[in-house]
Design an enzyme around this catalytic site. Structure first.
Site, PDB file in Angstrom:
ATOM      1  N   HIS A  76       0.828  -1.207   0.000  1.00 60.05           N
ATOM      2  CA  HIS A  76       0.000   0.000   0.000  1.00 60.05           C
ATOM      3  C   HIS A  76       0.861   1.255   0.000  1.00 60.05           C
ATOM      4  O   HIS A  76       1.874   1.328   0.704  1.00 60.05           O
ATOM      5  CB  HIS A  76      -0.910   0.024   1.236  1.00 60.05           C
ATOM      6  CG  HIS A  76      -1.975  -1.014   1.210  1.00 60.05           C
ATOM      7  ND1 HIS A  76      -3.156  -0.852   0.526  1.00 60.05           N
ATOM      8  CD2 HIS A  76      -2.030  -2.248   1.779  1.00 60.05           C
ATOM      9  CE1 HIS A  76      -3.907  -1.936   0.680  1.00 60.05           C
ATOM     10  NE2 HIS A  76      -3.241  -2.793   1.434  1.00 60.05           N
ATOM     11  N   ALA A 108      -9.489   3.665   3.587  1.00 58.08           N
ATOM     12  CA  ALA A 108      -9.635   5.108   3.384  1.00 58.08           C
ATOM     13  C   ALA A 108     -10.835   5.483   2.529  1.00 58.08           C
ATOM     14  O   ALA A 108     -11.145   6.671   2.412  1.00 58.08           O
ATOM     15  CB  ALA A 108      -8.361   5.662   2.738  1.00 58.08           C
TER      16      ALA A 108
END
Length: 338
Positions: A57, A119
């Protein structure tokens, strides 16, 4: 539908996870895939696999860095990461990005891996608040929280993977089904909720042709409860079209009753809505709104209801619009499926 390790690797950056999940595929539904993914992630992937997934990520607030890798998994994962952080980047200021950068660095120095959070739909301020809240945690506690966040991201990406697969499927099903159930499910989807529509004259819809080429309404939806990793069943759904005095609802202005009701339904055990409008070859262009009674489904959640407004243009009359809802008690997101 068959899924390979490369596709699962785009959903979760652990090669062990992708290998183990590919071994137990194919899956007859998204719910089955998510259940298998949770079992693999928490019971078959070791610490090294978790860290490998975390390292795939980009840092929150940063776009994925360019890579010389030609891997389709890396490319897809980078694209999804960008979309998942779109709300954070859209709400960021130069000062909040700088603060996020500093806290990210502080977090990584303490825990040894990137700050991980689902997110999607979260603003920069929300992410910063969560980062500061989690920073005092003991490393072992934070490691477990990060693993849970990774699973939330994986579930969202599995939903996107299923949606992508469905786009090229000749069946048109939103959730892949076994071959023996395709005909039965098609009949139930098409004919299950005919009473949920209203007359063409009352809303100005295009009249259905005697022999429509579509096998389903042009607008459909489903609900995925990402907090539970399962479909959102029993949620009331309404579909409306804008019929106000202006060509479209004005941002920041009351709609003064300009929405015309098209149809409603209740999501089934697979999270799919019933038929919200008639099956027609060409859908009327205009502004549409799908609303979900999320307050009744999750009384303790933040949203009393969720409405998704979208536009169908004249050039898109023959296309299909699948507008799903990915829901948790304190966030939601959507995308255009097929």
């Amino acid at each position: 539908m068959e899924y390979g390790e490369e596709e699962f690797l785009a959903c979760c950056g652990s090669t062990r996870f992708a290998h183990e999940l590919a071994k137990v595929s194919p899956f007859s539904s998204l719910q089955e895939a998510i259940a298998a993914a949770r079992d693999v992630w928490f019971n078959k992937v070791d610490v090294n696999g978790w860290l490998q997934a975390f390292s795939a990520h980009p840092q929150i607030g940063h776009s994925p860095s360019p890579s010389s890798s030609s891997s389709s998994a890396h490319s897809t994962s980078a694209q999804w990461s960008k979309g998942e952080q779109s709300t954070a980047l859209a709400t960021a200021t130069s000062s909040s990005l700088q603060e996020l950068y500093e806290w990210n660095a502080r977090y990584r120095e303490k825990f040894g891996f990137v700050f991980l959070i689902c997110a999607s739909g979260r603003s920069t301020d929300e992410i910063l608040d969560e980062l500061k809240k989690r920073y005092p945690n003991r490393p072992i506690i934070e490691f477990e929280i990060a693993a849970e966040e990774q699973m939330k991201i994986t579930e969202l990406r599995l939903a996107k993977l299923f949606s992508t697969k469905a786009k090229v499927s000749s069946t048109g099903d939103q959730f892949p089904e076994t071959a023996s159930k395709k005909a039965e499910d098609r009949v139930s989807i098409i004919g299950g909720h005919l009473t949920a529509t209203v007359s063409d004259a009352s809303v100005g819809k295009t009249s259905a042709s005697p022999n429509p080429t579509r096998t389903r309404p042009p607008i459909t939806t489903h609900v995925l409860d990402v907090s539970r990793g399962s479909p959102g069943a029993g949620i009331e759904v309404h579909l409306e079209i804008w019929k106000g005095p202006q060509p479209r609802p004005l941002f920041g202005k009351a709609d003064t009753g300009g929405w015309a009701f098209l149809g409603s339904s209740i999501t089934n055990n697979d999270g799919r809505s019933g038929q919200l409008m008639s099956i027609v070859d060409a859908v009327n262009p205009g502004i549409y709104r799908i609303s979900f009674n999320t307050g009744k489904y999750c009384p303790s959640g933040f949203f009393p209801y969720v409405s998704i407004v979208f536009e169908i243009k004249k050039s898109q009359e023959q296309e299909h619009f699948h507008v799903p809802l990915l829901l948790s008690p304190f966030s939601f997101s959507t995308y255009r499926g097929s």
